[in-house]
Every structure is written in C-alpha cells, then in structure tokens.
Design a protein around this motif. Structure first.
Motif, PDB file in Angstrom:
ATOM      1  N   ASP A 124       0.857  -1.188   0.000  1.00 36.59           N
ATOM      2  CA  ASP A 124       0.000   0.000   0.000  1.00 36.59           C
ATOM      3  C   ASP A 124       0.894   1.238   0.000  1.00 36.59           C
ATOM      4  O   ASP A 124       1.423   1.635   1.040  1.00 36.59           O
ATOM      5  CB  ASP A 124      -0.912  -0.021   1.226  1.00 36.59           C
ATOM      6  N   VAL A 184       0.228   4.413  -0.336  1.00 37.38           N
ATOM      7  CA  VAL A 184      -0.269   5.551   0.447  1.00 37.38           C
ATOM      8  C   VAL A 184       0.046   5.361   1.925  1.00 37.38           C
ATOM      9  O   VAL A 184       0.531   6.278   2.592  1.00 37.38           O
ATOM     10  CB  VAL A 184      -1.782   5.760   0.206  1.00 37.38           C
ATOM     11  N   GLN A 185      -0.211   4.174   2.462  1.00 35.67           N
ATOM     12  CA  GLN A 185       0.064   3.905   3.870  1.00 35.67           C
ATOM     13  C   GLN A 185       1.562   3.936   4.175  1.00 35.67           C
ATOM     14  O   GLN A 185       1.983   4.473   5.193  1.00 35.67           O
ATOM     15  CB  GLN A 185      -0.531   2.560   4.294  1.00 35.67           C
ATOM     16  N   LYS A 220       2.719   7.442   4.275  1.00 31.19           N
ATOM     17  CA  LYS A 220       2.270   8.129   5.493  1.00 31.19           C
ATOM     18  C   LYS A 220       3.248   7.923   6.637  1.00 31.19           C
ATOM     19  O   LYS A 220       3.666   8.879   7.284  1.00 31.19           O
ATOM     20  CB  LYS A 220       0.875   7.633   5.881  1.00 31.19           C
ATOM     21  N   ILE A 258       5.279  14.305   0.631  1.00 34.64           N
ATOM     22  CA  ILE A 258       4.873  13.675  -0.625  1.00 34.64           C
ATOM     23  C   ILE A 258       5.164  14.659  -1.738  1.00 34.64           C
ATOM     24  O   ILE A 258       4.706  15.802  -1.713  1.00 34.64           O
ATOM     25  CB  ILE A 258       3.388  13.284  -0.599  1.00 34.64           C
ATOM     26  N   GLN A 291       2.040  11.948  -6.489  1.00 35.32           N
ATOM     27  CA  GLN A 291       1.403  10.643  -6.463  1.00 35.32           C
ATOM     28  C   GLN A 291       0.392  10.553  -7.574  1.00 35.32           C
ATOM     29  O   GLN A 291      -0.152  11.572  -8.005  1.00 35.32           O
ATOM     30  CB  GLN A 291       0.773  10.345  -5.110  1.00 35.32           C
ATOM     31  N   HIS A 328      -0.349   2.303  -8.674  1.00 34.37           N
ATOM     32  CA  HIS A 328      -0.347   3.628  -8.041  1.00 34.37           C
ATOM     33  C   HIS A 328       1.039   3.856  -7.464  1.00 34.37           C
ATOM     34  O   HIS A 328       1.628   2.949  -6.868  1.00 34.37           O
ATOM     35  CB  HIS A 328      -1.394   3.695  -6.923  1.00 34.37           C
ATOM     36  N   VAL A 335       3.601   6.663  -5.215  1.00 30.60           N
ATOM     37  CA  VAL A 335       3.760   7.842  -4.372  1.00 30.60           C
ATOM     38  C   VAL A 335       5.247   8.126  -4.260  1.00 30.60           C
ATOM     39  O   VAL A 335       6.026   7.244  -3.899  1.00 30.60           O
ATOM     40  CB  VAL A 335       3.166   7.635  -2.960  1.00 30.60           C
TER      41      VAL A 335
END
Length: 126
Positions: free
Chosen positions: A14, A16-17, A20, A30, A33, A41, A43
């Motif tokens: 993941d 995005v996670q 983070k 960031i 993304q 996907h 990032v």
C-alpha cells in the motif's frame, strides 16, 4: 560533478500507507502521487532532492527469496538522521522492532523491517 542518487523505486502493498509512516518518521513530504504502470499507483516521498518511489499494483506477490541471496534483490534502504535515539523511539511507537544496533566509525545505526518485510537502516553520523 559526480552522479547523485535521486530516487529508488520499490513495490509495497500500500503506497499511500507506507508514504504516510515514512513522512511521519523521517519528516518527509509527498512530492507526487498518481496512477502508474500496469494500473498501479505510485507515491514519491522524500526531500526536495532525494526520494523513494513507492509502487503498488493490485495484489503484488510477496517476495519468495532472501534478498541478500538474490541478484537484484533489495537488501535495505538507509536513511540518515540527526537524532538516532529519538528516531528509534518513533520507530518503536509505530510498531516496528529496532534490531542490529551498532556503533562504528563514523557513526551509529540500527535496522528495522516494515510491514512488507523491507529492511531499513537508520544511521546517525558523528
């Protein structure tokens, strides 16, 4: 001017996670993304001059090999910090387990594995 490493791209469950907690731990930002290769996907997270590109694609397969024994395997990612002790406490607070502590010339370091089994080295130079 010698070449400089700009970024490293690796696959995570993941993006995005992972981005983070990397932002929280290392005070990164960031940079970009969006959609990427094979309906994935990506990032980009890091500083103005260096970053990691985190890629996820649907349901990526977990690694079946020992990276240290695989040609082209990702062994670890090293990040320098100003305060190793503070960073170690934050690593613990995020649920990761610091290990392999070492003092060496010219600094100190420890390692930890993230949720995807990726190894990170955290280094403070004297």
């Amino acid at each position: 001017m010698p070449g400089q490493l700009e970024h490293v791209n690796y696959t995570v469950r993941d993006a995005v996670q992972t981005a983070k907690w990397l932002c929280e731990l290392f005070d990164w930002q960031i940079r970009w993304q969006g959609p990427s290769l094979n309906d994935g996907h990506t990032v980009h997270v890091g500083s103005k001059s260096h970053y990691v590109a985190l890629y996820n694609h649907g349901t990526p397969a977990p690694s079946q090999e020992d990276n240290y024994a695989t040609i082209g395997g990702l062994n670890h990612i090293a990040v320098t910090v100003d305060d190793l002790d503070d960073t170690e406490q934050r690593v613990k607070a995020m649920g990761f387990t610091p290990q392999n502590h070492a003092d060496y010339e010219p600094g100190r370091r420890f390692y930890f594995h993230d949720h995807d089994g990726i190894e990170y080295e955290v280094v403070q130079y004297d």
